[in-house]
Structures are given as structure tokens and as C-alpha cells.
Design an enzyme around this catalytic site. Structure first.
Site, PDB file in Angstrom:
ATOM      1  N   TYR A 115      -9.654 -25.689 -14.574  1.00  0.00           N
ATOM      2  CA  TYR A 115      -8.198 -25.717 -14.323  1.00  0.00           C
ATOM      3  C   TYR A 115      -7.864 -24.846 -13.103  1.00  0.00           C
ATOM      4  O   TYR A 115      -7.091 -25.247 -12.227  1.00  0.00           O
ATOM      5  CB  TYR A 115      -7.473 -25.236 -15.577  1.00  0.00           C
ATOM      6  CG  TYR A 115      -5.963 -25.331 -15.526  1.00  0.00           C
ATOM      7  CD1 TYR A 115      -5.318 -26.574 -15.575  1.00  0.00           C
ATOM      8  CD2 TYR A 115      -5.170 -24.186 -15.458  1.00  0.00           C
ATOM      9  CE1 TYR A 115      -3.927 -26.666 -15.541  1.00  0.00           C
ATOM     10  CE2 TYR A 115      -3.786 -24.262 -15.432  1.00  0.00           C
ATOM     11  CZ  TYR A 115      -3.161 -25.502 -15.473  1.00  0.00           C
ATOM     12  OH  TYR A 115      -1.789 -25.586 -15.438  1.00  0.00           O
TER      13      TYR A 115
ATOM     14  N   ALA B 284      -8.966 -26.683 -10.003  1.00  0.00           N
ATOM     15  CA  ALA B 284      -8.081 -27.819  -9.692  1.00  0.00           C
ATOM     16  C   ALA B 284      -6.776 -27.322  -9.077  1.00  0.00           C
ATOM     17  O   ALA B 284      -6.283 -27.886  -8.090  1.00  0.00           O
ATOM     18  CB  ALA B 284      -7.792 -28.618 -10.961  1.00  0.00           C
ATOM     19  N   LYS B 285      -6.206 -26.263  -9.641  1.00  0.00           N
ATOM     20  CA  LYS B 285      -4.910 -25.775  -9.139  1.00  0.00           C
ATOM     21  C   LYS B 285      -5.066 -25.096  -7.774  1.00  0.00           C
ATOM     22  O   LYS B 285      -4.175 -25.206  -6.926  1.00  0.00           O
ATOM     23  CB  LYS B 285      -4.254 -24.843 -10.162  1.00  0.00           C
ATOM     24  CG  LYS B 285      -3.812 -25.559 -11.437  1.00  0.00           C
ATOM     25  CD  LYS B 285      -2.822 -26.685 -11.155  1.00  0.00           C
ATOM     26  CE  LYS B 285      -2.194 -27.221 -12.428  1.00  0.00           C
ATOM     27  NZ  LYS B 285      -1.260 -28.341 -12.163  1.00  0.00           N
TER      28      LYS B 285
HETATM   29  N1  LIG Z   1       3.568 -24.768 -18.994  1.00  0.00           N
HETATM   30  C1  LIG Z   1       2.972 -23.835 -18.267  1.00  0.00           C
HETATM   31  O1  LIG Z   1       2.847 -22.674 -18.687  1.00  0.00           O
HETATM   32  C2  LIG Z   1       2.454 -24.182 -16.884  1.00  0.00           C
HETATM   33  C3  LIG Z   1       2.090 -23.112 -16.044  1.00  0.00           C
HETATM   34  C4  LIG Z   1       1.613 -23.398 -14.763  1.00  0.00           C
HETATM   35  C5  LIG Z   1       1.528 -24.719 -14.341  1.00  0.00           C
HETATM   36  N2  LIG Z   1       1.882 -25.718 -15.175  1.00  0.00           N
HETATM   37  C6  LIG Z   1       1.784 -27.083 -14.657  1.00  0.00           C
HETATM   38  O2  LIG Z   1       3.030 -27.723 -14.806  1.00  0.00           O
HETATM   39  C7  LIG Z   1       2.832 -29.140 -14.832  1.00  0.00           C
HETATM   40  C8  LIG Z   1       3.611 -29.727 -16.001  1.00  0.00           C
HETATM   41  O3  LIG Z   1       3.001 -29.288 -17.205  1.00  0.00           O
HETATM   42  P1  LIG Z   1       3.852 -28.965 -18.497  1.00  0.00           P
HETATM   43  O4  LIG Z   1       3.837 -27.515 -18.679  1.00  0.00           O
HETATM   44  O5  LIG Z   1       5.149 -29.664 -18.457  1.00  0.00           O
HETATM   45  O6  LIG Z   1       2.863 -29.581 -19.619  1.00  0.00           O
HETATM   46  P2  LIG Z   1       3.009 -30.863 -20.536  1.00  0.00           P
HETATM   47  O7  LIG Z   1       1.691 -31.047 -21.208  1.00  0.00           O
HETATM   48  O8  LIG Z   1       4.224 -30.757 -21.379  1.00  0.00           O
HETATM   49  O9  LIG Z   1       3.289 -32.045 -19.499  1.00  0.00           O
HETATM   50  C9  LIG Z   1       2.281 -32.673 -18.758  1.00  0.00           C
HETATM   51  C10 LIG Z   1       2.691 -34.133 -18.591  1.00  0.00           C
HETATM   52  O10 LIG Z   1       1.730 -34.786 -17.746  1.00  0.00           O
HETATM   53  C11 LIG Z   1       1.429 -36.036 -18.322  1.00  0.00           C
HETATM   54  N3  LIG Z   1       0.103 -36.460 -17.860  1.00  0.00           N
HETATM   55  C12 LIG Z   1      -1.092 -35.906 -18.168  1.00  0.00           C
HETATM   56  N4  LIG Z   1      -2.083 -36.605 -17.602  1.00  0.00           N
HETATM   57  C13 LIG Z   1      -1.497 -37.604 -16.903  1.00  0.00           C
HETATM   58  C14 LIG Z   1      -2.011 -38.652 -16.093  1.00  0.00           C
HETATM   59  N5  LIG Z   1      -3.338 -38.816 -15.927  1.00  0.00           N
HETATM   60  N6  LIG Z   1      -1.147 -39.492 -15.505  1.00  0.00           N
HETATM   61  C15 LIG Z   1       0.186 -39.349 -15.681  1.00  0.00           C
HETATM   62  N7  LIG Z   1       0.740 -38.388 -16.458  1.00  0.00           N
HETATM   63  C16 LIG Z   1      -0.104 -37.519 -17.048  1.00  0.00           C
HETATM   64  C17 LIG Z   1       1.470 -35.781 -19.821  1.00  0.00           C
HETATM   65  O11 LIG Z   1       1.574 -36.981 -20.579  1.00  0.00           O
HETATM   66  C18 LIG Z   1       2.702 -34.894 -19.923  1.00  0.00           C
HETATM   67  O12 LIG Z   1       3.888 -35.649 -20.027  1.00  0.00           O
HETATM   68  C19 LIG Z   1       1.330 -29.357 -14.931  1.00  0.00           C
HETATM   69  O13 LIG Z   1       0.813 -29.660 -13.648  1.00  0.00           O
HETATM   70  C20 LIG Z   1       0.817 -27.995 -15.386  1.00  0.00           C
HETATM   71  O14 LIG Z   1      -0.532 -27.791 -15.018  1.00  0.00           O
HETATM   72  C21 LIG Z   1       2.357 -25.482 -16.431  1.00  0.00           C
END
Ligand SMILES: NC(=O)c1ccc[n+]([C@@H]2O[C@H](COP(=O)([O-])OP(=O)(O)OC[C@H]3O[C@@H](n4cnc5c(N)ncnc54)[C@H](O)[C@@H]3O)[C@@H](O)[C@H]2O)c1
Length: 259
Positions: free
Chosen positions: A163, A166-167
Site C-alpha cells: 500500500y 502504491a501510494k
Molecule cells: N480512509 C482513510 O483513512 C484513508 C487514508 C488515506 C488514503 N485513503 C484513500 O482514500 C481513497 C478512498 O478510500 P476510502 O477511505 O473512501 O475507502 P473505501 O473502502 O470506503 O472506498 C474505496 C472505494 O473504492 C472502490 N474500489 C475499490 N477497488 C476498485 C476498483 N478496482 N475499481 C473501482 N472502484 C474500486 C470500492 O468499491 C470503494 O467504493 C482510497 O484511495 C484510499 O486509499 C483513505
């Protein structure tokens, strides 16, 4: 009316971004895989969640099921937004997924690949499909490519090596795109959220063997978890014309995690 495409739009930060943009008067294509990824240990959003989001909007949000790992599917999603509204102004790569809980050398390769492909290749696929359409608009342009990175891009988080890789790749991608876009008026930027209350954070807690997500709040100076809308507010600003001076920026929206 400006038009956006948001991947990962069915729930979490993506859904909050779709809602905020729609509130601000945008038309939005909310794209999501809306199906599980077998290599990952937790569920992705469902088609029902995607359709609920659309039902709760005032008609300017449309659902589109697409897997960001599939380059052709990203071209089709961009074409769908253009067919519906005649243009796109912003493409937001928000789809993300996590796996880990073991050191890199013990990580199943299928899960490792899924994490790299959803977070990094998925962002590249959206950029490849959307940026030529943003560039096709007449000058002066104000197209926006946005990606959601993470504090994991710049911090070595144990048991989350793929992860983090990737980020970090997403940050490198946005910086290179920004250089490539130069003086076109189209920009590429990223946000790096801290721990935000969504299912991916619940999965992170499970991977670390924690009872819940509250432990993550202690690493942020605000001493609480962030809400998806707080990330969405920043993304919505960056999607708009007022962010024209930002290119290649990676904006921390992390409640003071990186202090
Ligand atoms: N929540 C956190 O603490 C956090 C922190 C840093 C970064 N992020 C990033 O924020 C972004 C949103 O994540 P989130 O927190 O809303 O999590 P989440 O799991 O609620 O949402 C992720 C969404 O991406 C969709 N998804 C996954 N794989 C997919 C694919 N192959 N094609 C299309 N859609 C796909 C999922 O169905 C889901 O709706 C992500 O990139 C995550 O890495 C989140």
C-alpha cells in the site's frame, strides 16, 4: 455546469466527493467496481450503495460500474460522461484498496498485485483516459486530474508495504503528470488523507489486530478520526477553477499526522 468523474465513488471519501461536487452544482459520473475483489480480505462497495448515492442526488449524479484496473473500462467511463454531458472538467482517482498485516516477504502475491493495480495502475488508467479529453477543450483550459494518495505515501507503515509503495507511486505519477501538462491549463494534483472513518480504515485496524479504528486518532494532532466530507471539501476546491495555481501539489489533509 462543470462535469466530474469520480472513481471509488460508491462510498467513503469518493461518495462524499460526489455529494459535495453535486451540491456545488457539478454533474458527476460516480464510478465504482461495485463488486468484491477475491484477493482482498474485505468487501468493496455494493451496487446497492452506488445506486443509493444516485437516488439521493438531485439528478445530476449518474452511476457507472467500472473496474479501474481495466484501462478500456476507464476509456468507456470517460466516454459515458462525455456522452451524457458533452465534456469533462475533472477526473478524480479515488478508488483504493488495502491489504497487508504481514511483512512484504510474507504477503500473498495476489493481494500485493491487487493493491498495486487498484491504487496505482487504476490512477494511471484514469489519467490516460481522461487527460486527452481535458486537453481537447479550447483554451483557456481549467481541466483537473486529481488523485487520492495517503500519508502512507511518505511514511513507512509496517505491514502495509505494498500500500505504501502504491501510494508513493501515486505521488510520483501526479508530479510527473504535472510536469508533462506544463502550461496547458490542465493540472494534476493529489491529496494525502490521514485516518478517515471509512471501511478501508476498518480493514487497516483488522490488519493490525486492533479492536477498532480509534487507536489511529492518536497519531493525528487533532486527536480524532477525520470525516470523509473533510477530505471531499478539499478535493472539491482542487477540482474547481480557483485552484489554477496548483500543479503537482500533494496536499496533506491528515489532521496533523505529518507534523
Ligand atoms: N480512509 C482513510 O483513512 C484513508 C487514508 C488515506 C488514503 N485513503 C484513500 O482514500 C481513497 C478512498 O478510500 P476510502 O477511505 O473512501 O475507502 P473505501 O473502502 O470506503 O472506498 C474505496 C472505494 O473504492 C472502490 N474500489 C475499490 N477497488 C476498485 C476498483 N478496482 N475499481 C473501482 N472502484 C474500486 C470500492 O468499491 C470503494 O467504493 C482510497 O484511495 C484510499 O486509499 C483513505
Amino acid at each position: 455546469m462543470r462535469v466530474a468523474l469520480v472513481t471509488g465513488g460508491a462510498r467513503g471519501i469518493g461518495a462524499a466527493t460526489v455529494r459535495k461536487l453535486a451540491e456545488d452544482g457539478w454533474a458527476v459520473l460516480a464510478c465504482d467496481i461495485a463488486a468484491d475483489i477475491p484477493e482482498l480480505g474485505y468487501p468493496m462497495a455494493s451496487e446497492a450503495e452506488l445506486h443509493e448515492l444516485v437516488a439521493s442526488s438531485d439528478g445530476t449524479v449518474k452511476a457507472h460500474v467500472a473496474d479501474v484496473r481495466d484501462a478500456d473500462a476507464m476509456h468507456a467511463a470517460v466516454a459515458e460522461a462525455e456522452r451524457e454531458w458533452g465534456r469533462i472538467d475533472a477526473a478524480v482517482a479515488c478508488a483504493g484498496a488495502i491489504a497487508g498485516g504481514v511483512p512484504l516477504w510474507e504477503m500473498p502475491t495476489g493481494a500485493e498485485r491487487a493493491v498495486l493495480e487498484v491504487n496505482l495502475v487504476g490512477s494511471m488508467n484514469l489519467a490516460r483516459a481522461a487527460i486527452p479529453v481535458l486537453l481537447r477543450q479550447p483554451e483557456p483550459r481549467s481541466g483537473r486530474f486529481l488523485a487520492v494518495a495517503s500519508t502512507a505515501a511518505t511514511h513507512g507503515l509496517p505491514m502495509l508495504a505494498s500500500y505504501c509503495a502504491a501510494k508513493a507511486g501515486v505521488v510520483g505519477l501526479v508530479r510527473a503528470l504535472a510536469a508533462e501538462l506544463g502550461c496547458t491549463g490542465v493540472t494534476a494534483n493529489a491529496v494525502s488523507p490521514g485516518s478517515t472513518s471509512t471501511p478501508i480504515l476498518e480493514e487497516s485496524a483488522r490488519l493490525y489486530g486492533l479492536p477498532d479504528t480509534e487507536e489511529f486518532a492518536q497519531h493525528q494532532s487533532v486527536n480524532r478520526l477525520l470525516e470523509p466530507a473533510e477530505i471531499a471539501n478539499v478535493l472539491a476546491f482542487m477540482a474547481g477553477q480557483d485552484s489554477s495555481a496548483m500543479n503537482g501539489s500533494v496536499v496533506s489533509v491528515d489532521g496533523g499526522f505529518s507534523l
